[in-house]
Write a protein that holds these residues in place. Structure first.
Motif, PDB file in Angstrom:
ATOM      1  N   GLN A  25      -4.068  -0.715 102.743  1.00 45.14           N
ATOM      2  CA  GLN A  25      -3.181  -0.960 101.615  1.00 45.14           C
ATOM      3  C   GLN A  25      -2.320   0.282 101.384  1.00 45.14           C
ATOM      4  O   GLN A  25      -1.108   0.193 101.282  1.00 45.14           O
ATOM      5  CB  GLN A  25      -4.024  -1.284 100.368  1.00 45.14           C
ATOM      6  CG  GLN A  25      -3.258  -1.394  99.087  1.00 45.14           C
ATOM      7  CD  GLN A  25      -2.386  -2.627  99.019  1.00 45.14           C
ATOM      8  OE1 GLN A  25      -2.386  -3.470  99.912  1.00 45.14           O
ATOM      9  NE2 GLN A  25      -1.620  -2.734  97.967  1.00 45.14           N
ATOM     10  N   ARG A  56       7.749 -14.535  86.790  1.00 50.73           N
ATOM     11  CA  ARG A  56       7.491 -13.096  86.841  1.00 50.73           C
ATOM     12  C   ARG A  56       7.854 -12.396  85.533  1.00 50.73           C
ATOM     13  O   ARG A  56       8.443 -11.323  85.519  1.00 50.73           O
ATOM     14  CB  ARG A  56       8.248 -12.455  88.008  1.00 50.73           C
ATOM     15  CG  ARG A  56       7.863 -13.064  89.342  1.00 50.73           C
ATOM     16  CD  ARG A  56       8.708 -12.545  90.482  1.00 50.73           C
ATOM     17  NE  ARG A  56       8.345 -11.169  90.823  1.00 50.73           N
ATOM     18  CZ  ARG A  56       8.844 -10.515  91.844  1.00 50.73           C
ATOM     19  NH1 ARG A  56       9.740 -11.088  92.629  1.00 50.73           N
ATOM     20  NH2 ARG A  56       8.487  -9.280  92.102  1.00 50.73           N
ATOM     21  N   TYR A  77      -4.149  -9.046  85.353  1.00 54.88           N
ATOM     22  CA  TYR A  77      -5.527  -8.693  85.707  1.00 54.88           C
ATOM     23  C   TYR A  77      -6.158  -7.809  84.634  1.00 54.88           C
ATOM     24  O   TYR A  77      -7.355  -7.904  84.357  1.00 54.88           O
ATOM     25  CB  TYR A  77      -5.573  -7.980  87.059  1.00 54.88           C
ATOM     26  CG  TYR A  77      -5.113  -8.843  88.219  1.00 54.88           C
ATOM     27  CD1 TYR A  77      -4.119  -8.401  89.093  1.00 54.88           C
ATOM     28  CD2 TYR A  77      -5.658 -10.107  88.432  1.00 54.88           C
ATOM     29  CE1 TYR A  77      -3.690  -9.188  90.143  1.00 54.88           C
ATOM     30  CE2 TYR A  77      -5.223 -10.897  89.476  1.00 54.88           C
ATOM     31  CZ  TYR A  77      -4.240 -10.432  90.333  1.00 54.88           C
ATOM     32  OH  TYR A  77      -3.810 -11.212  91.367  1.00 54.88           O
ATOM     33  N   PRO A  85       1.779  -8.740  87.529  1.00 55.12           N
ATOM     34  CA  PRO A  85       0.407  -9.173  87.839  1.00 55.12           C
ATOM     35  C   PRO A  85      -0.652  -8.165  87.395  1.00 55.12           C
ATOM     36  O   PRO A  85      -1.718  -8.565  86.924  1.00 55.12           O
ATOM     37  CB  PRO A  85       0.401  -9.316  89.360  1.00 55.12           C
ATOM     38  CG  PRO A  85       1.815  -9.446  89.759  1.00 55.12           C
ATOM     39  CD  PRO A  85       2.625  -8.745  88.733  1.00 55.12           C
ATOM     40  N   TRP A  86      -0.380  -6.864  87.501  1.00 56.45           N
ATOM     41  CA  TRP A  86      -1.412  -5.896  87.136  1.00 56.45           C
ATOM     42  C   TRP A  86      -1.806  -6.068  85.685  1.00 56.45           C
ATOM     43  O   TRP A  86      -2.977  -5.909  85.327  1.00 56.45           O
ATOM     44  CB  TRP A  86      -0.980  -4.441  87.407  1.00 56.45           C
ATOM     45  CG  TRP A  86       0.138  -3.906  86.560  1.00 56.45           C
ATOM     46  CD1 TRP A  86       1.454  -3.817  86.912  1.00 56.45           C
ATOM     47  CD2 TRP A  86       0.052  -3.365  85.229  1.00 56.45           C
ATOM     48  NE1 TRP A  86       2.191  -3.267  85.880  1.00 56.45           N
ATOM     49  CE2 TRP A  86       1.364  -2.977  84.835  1.00 56.45           C
ATOM     50  CE3 TRP A  86      -0.991  -3.171  84.330  1.00 56.45           C
ATOM     51  CZ2 TRP A  86       1.635  -2.414  83.588  1.00 56.45           C
ATOM     52  CZ3 TRP A  86      -0.713  -2.615  83.085  1.00 56.45           C
ATOM     53  CH2 TRP A  86       0.588  -2.248  82.726  1.00 56.45           C
ATOM     54  N   ALA A 126       6.605 -10.553  96.068  1.00 54.23           N
ATOM     55  CA  ALA A 126       5.706 -11.046  95.026  1.00 54.23           C
ATOM     56  C   ALA A 126       4.270 -10.789  95.438  1.00 54.23           C
ATOM     57  O   ALA A 126       3.439 -10.392  94.626  1.00 54.23           O
ATOM     58  CB  ALA A 126       5.941 -12.528  94.778  1.00 54.23           C
ATOM     59  N   VAL A 186      -6.502 -11.546  97.481  1.00 58.84           N
ATOM     60  CA  VAL A 186      -6.811 -11.003  96.151  1.00 58.84           C
ATOM     61  C   VAL A 186      -8.251 -11.351  95.768  1.00 58.84           C
ATOM     62  O   VAL A 186      -9.008 -10.503  95.298  1.00 58.84           O
ATOM     63  CB  VAL A 186      -5.825 -11.547  95.097  1.00 58.84           C
ATOM     64  CG1 VAL A 186      -6.260 -11.158  93.701  1.00 58.84           C
ATOM     65  CG2 VAL A 186      -4.419 -11.035  95.379  1.00 58.84           C
ATOM     66  N   ALA A 235       3.109  -8.491  97.598  1.00 60.12           N
ATOM     67  CA  ALA A 235       2.816  -7.056  97.584  1.00 60.12           C
ATOM     68  C   ALA A 235       2.557  -6.582  96.156  1.00 60.12           C
ATOM     69  O   ALA A 235       1.652  -5.793  95.899  1.00 60.12           O
ATOM     70  CB  ALA A 235       3.976  -6.273  98.197  1.00 60.12           C
ATOM     71  N   GLU A 236       3.367  -7.123  95.227  1.00 63.03           N
ATOM     72  CA  GLU A 236       3.200  -6.744  93.824  1.00 63.03           C
ATOM     73  C   GLU A 236       1.845  -7.225  93.302  1.00 63.03           C
ATOM     74  O   GLU A 236       1.141  -6.522  92.585  1.00 63.03           O
ATOM     75  CB  GLU A 236       4.326  -7.385  93.014  1.00 63.03           C
ATOM     76  CG  GLU A 236       4.667  -6.645  91.742  1.00 63.03           C
ATOM     77  CD  GLU A 236       5.586  -7.450  90.834  1.00 63.03           C
ATOM     78  OE1 GLU A 236       6.213  -8.416  91.323  1.00 63.03           O
ATOM     79  OE2 GLU A 236       5.653  -7.121  89.648  1.00 63.03           O
ATOM     80  N   ARG A 237       1.482  -8.438  93.690  1.00 60.33           N
ATOM     81  CA  ARG A 237       0.222  -9.000  93.237  1.00 60.33           C
ATOM     82  C   ARG A 237      -0.951  -8.204  93.798  1.00 60.33           C
ATOM     83  O   ARG A 237      -1.921  -7.917  93.104  1.00 60.33           O
ATOM     84  CB  ARG A 237       0.132 -10.459  93.689  1.00 60.33           C
ATOM     85  CG  ARG A 237      -0.780 -11.316  92.867  1.00 60.33           C
ATOM     86  CD  ARG A 237      -0.435 -12.782  93.062  1.00 60.33           C
ATOM     87  NE  ARG A 237       0.527 -13.227  92.068  1.00 60.33           N
ATOM     88  CZ  ARG A 237       0.216 -13.968  90.998  1.00 60.33           C
ATOM     89  NH1 ARG A 237      -1.014 -14.346  90.807  1.00 60.33           N
ATOM     90  NH2 ARG A 237       1.136 -14.326  90.136  1.00 60.33           N
ATOM     91  N   LEU A 238      -0.868  -7.848  95.076  1.00 58.85           N
ATOM     92  CA  LEU A 238      -1.960  -7.121  95.709  1.00 58.85           C
ATOM     93  C   LEU A 238      -2.112  -5.729  95.101  1.00 58.85           C
ATOM     94  O   LEU A 238      -3.215  -5.288  94.814  1.00 58.85           O
ATOM     95  CB  LEU A 238      -1.706  -7.019  97.219  1.00 58.85           C
ATOM     96  CG  LEU A 238      -2.924  -6.709  98.074  1.00 58.85           C
ATOM     97  CD1 LEU A 238      -4.007  -7.740  97.881  1.00 58.85           C
ATOM     98  CD2 LEU A 238      -2.518  -6.683  99.559  1.00 58.85           C
ATOM     99  N   SER A 239      -1.001  -5.024  94.886  1.00 61.48           N
ATOM    100  CA  SER A 239      -1.140  -3.687  94.308  1.00 61.48           C
ATOM    101  C   SER A 239      -1.584  -3.785  92.856  1.00 61.48           C
ATOM    102  O   SER A 239      -2.318  -2.920  92.366  1.00 61.48           O
ATOM    103  CB  SER A 239       0.146  -2.874  94.463  1.00 61.48           C
ATOM    104  OG  SER A 239       1.189  -3.485  93.774  1.00 61.48           O
ATOM    105  N   GLY A 240      -1.183  -4.874  92.170  1.00 59.52           N
ATOM    106  CA  GLY A 240      -1.675  -5.098  90.810  1.00 59.52           C
ATOM    107  C   GLY A 240      -3.169  -5.328  90.808  1.00 59.52           C
ATOM    108  O   GLY A 240      -3.898  -4.812  89.956  1.00 59.52           O
ATOM    109  N   ALA A 241      -3.645  -6.107  91.809  1.00 58.03           N
ATOM    110  CA  ALA A 241      -5.074  -6.358  91.916  1.00 58.03           C
ATOM    111  C   ALA A 241      -5.828  -5.054  92.164  1.00 58.03           C
ATOM    112  O   ALA A 241      -6.874  -4.807  91.555  1.00 58.03           O
ATOM    113  CB  ALA A 241      -5.348  -7.355  93.033  1.00 58.03           C
TER     114      ALA A 241
END
Lengths: 259, 199, 93
Positions: free
Chosen positions: C61, A187, A195, A191-192, B20, B176, B22-28
């Protein structure tokens, strides 16, 4: 979760700003990372000042310009080109430091070391199409005010095509960083941002038509190939400067996940 | 005072998982939003160019094949349906269903790419290229940048289906991949309207 | 699951409707062209919203996300329609 805070004795940092910097250089474990980060910030600020304000390469003049208009353009911006690009030639090494801190982020990740090495190799070549080639061509053009107009037009075309259209290296480098961020288990970067690399990667594809278009939205000065593209790149640059700052703040020099 | 919460009793890897993800999904989602805005810039610029020369655009448009346009839209809509089913199956832990539906999605994506390449070769064989006029520049650009997004979608889908097959068997990568795929679909829906229908 | 299939059927149906809308004339009158265009933009908005709500489940979401996506879609459709209606264009070459 323990709510007992363990207090470390705070080190006594001297107060005048020059002594504070000297203290950090000697004692702060992250001094080299912060130097690298600040170098990156200063580099991009100087890049912006030179390419936008001094040399007027961004936004670029039109590929549809006549030879006469090209000669006039060189005449107007002559000193800006020569002064601005001499700064660029001096600070080229700072670009390498930018690549270094990005590669450092990958070395801290749980991914193979092949990623940072590939990135460094790819981006070591990036300063040439991304900066130097155009700077050299335009400086050569501006050097002698009485140059043959046809030659000037050649230098103009060469400089702007090279600057806008040679994006293959950046595409591959962005791909390397993108994959590293998304498969990383430590980490290191959010992630954002991983992308967002896809967006930057795609901007390298969007400029491709500029090699065949002399006017319109897809020419090197076009609303899509230049304006939208550069806006995305600018946002991406701000984003990676911010996430790398966060990384340096969080760095614990371990091998597991960053706190 | 030391507090021990229930979460702290879990091993650290499991505790990290929902955060992790949740962070990935909101980042997506942040990425999806950014891409939608970027494409909107392309769509607006297309419309502005269209209004500068509506006759050329309208004439050039007649050389497109509406059949291809509609077929491609239906293919992508169906693939979106399949990936939505796959996500639901994975949530319900029906993993073989999820994989089958994911495979359908991927297969339909391949059909879309083949269809798009056929359509391009049709237009090229008729003599219409990127440089023919502004309409065709936008046609090839919009469909081209969209196809690149479809290929990125393939990478997401393959990663998601691989994750479904491993021991962890968690649906998160498919979630995702799913929302990315839907974005590719909805962008095509807009492109279809702008290139094939709008007069 | 059935809901997903129904959404898909509706989306396909609307697509065929817009195909019919667009296939009528190769050289429509200005009025017919305007109707087709506004119709197509409206239909597109409906389709995209269906995808965002039913397939992507944006509202699950976060409500703010759903609101943001709705705002974007509205701005896009209205913006494109306005450019068309008022003939806003790129400056001439």
């Amino acid at each position: 979760m323990s709510t007992v805070a363990v207090e470390h004795a705070s080190p006594v940092v001297p107060s005048p700003w020059f002594k504070r910097i000297a203290w950090h250089l000697r004692h702060n474990r992250k001094a080299d990372l912060w130097i690298a980060w600040w170098t990156m910030v200063v580099f991009y600020i100087l890049f912006g000042i030179v390419f936008v304000l001094m040399t007027h390469v961004m936004p670029p003049p039109s590929p549809a310009a006549t030879t006469e208009q090209v000669v006039q353009w060189f005449g107007r911006i002559r000193t800006g080109i020569l002064d601005g690009f001499s700064i660029i030639f001096l600070i080229t090494g700072m670009a390498a430091v930018c690549n270094a801190i990005i590669a450092y982020s990958m070395s801290r990740m749980s991914v193979s070391k092949a990623f940072p090495y590939a990135y460094i190799l790819l981006y070591s070549l990036s300063a040439i199409p991304g900066m130097l080639y155009s700077a050299i061509l335009l400086s050569v053009g501006a050097l002698r005010p009485d140059r043959d107009p046809a030659l000037l037009h050649w230098l103009y075309d060469g400089a702007f095509l090279a600057f806008m259209g040679t994006m293959g290296i950046f595409l591959l480098g962005t791909l390397v960083w993108l994959i590293a961020i998304l498969i990383d288990k430590n980490r290191v970067l959010p992630p954002w941002f991983g992308y967002l690399n896809i967006c930057n990667l795609l901007t390298e594809v969007v400029v491709a038509p500029c090699w065949t278009q002399r006017r319109g939205a897809f020419s090197w000065s076009g609303s899509i190939s230049f304006w939208v593209d550069t806006l995305i790149f600018a946002l991406y640059t701000v984003a990676f400067i911010l996430v790398l700052r966060r990384m340096v703040e969080r760095e614990d020099f371990g091998t597991g996940a960053l706190p | 005072m030391i507090e021990v919460t229930a979460a702290a009793a879990l091993p650290s890897t499991q505790r990290a998982q929902p955060d992790a993800f949740a962070e990935r999904l909101s980042g997506a989602w942040a990425f999806i939003a950014f891409e939608c805005v970027t494409f909107s810039a392309y769509f607006v610029i297309y419309m502005l160019y269209r209004m500068r020369d509506p006759e050329t655009f309208a004439r050039a448009q007649t050389h497109l094949s509406p059949t291809f346009g509609v077929a491609n839209t239906l293919i992508l809509l169906t693939s979106s349906w399949q990936v939505a089913r796959s996500v639901h199956s994975a949530r319900a832990e029906r993993y073989s269903d999820a994989q089958r539906q994911g495979a359908f999605t991927l297969a339909l994506g391949v059909v879309f790419v083949v269809s798009k390449l056929s359509e391009w070769s049709l237009e090229l064989s008729r003599g219409y290229t990127f440089g023919t006029n502004d309409f065709f520049a936008f046609y090839f650009f919009l469909t081209g940048i969209h196809i690149v997004h479809v290929l990125v979608g393939f990478a997401f889908m393959i990663a998601a289906m691989t994750k479904l097959r491993t021991e962890e068997r968690h649906p998160q990568t498919m979630e995702v991949a799913g929302i990315y795929w839907h974005m590719v679909d909805l962008l095509w829906v807009i492109i279809f309207a702008l290139l094939y229908v709008v007069r | 699951m059935t809901q997903l299939r129904n959404v898909w059927l509706v989306l396909c149906g609307i697509t065929l409707l817009s195909w019919w809308l667009g296939s009528e004339h190769s050289a429509p009158s200005t009025q017919a062209a305007a109707l087709i265009t506004y119709g197509a933009l409206l239909i597109t908005g409906v389709k995209v919203r269906l995808i965002v709500v039913k397939f992507m489940e944006a509202h699950q979401q976060s409500k703010r996300l759903q609101l943001a996506m709705d705002a974007w879609l509205l701005a896009l459709v209205v913006g494109l329609a306005a450019i068309y209606a008022f003939k806003v264009s790129m400056p001439p070459v």
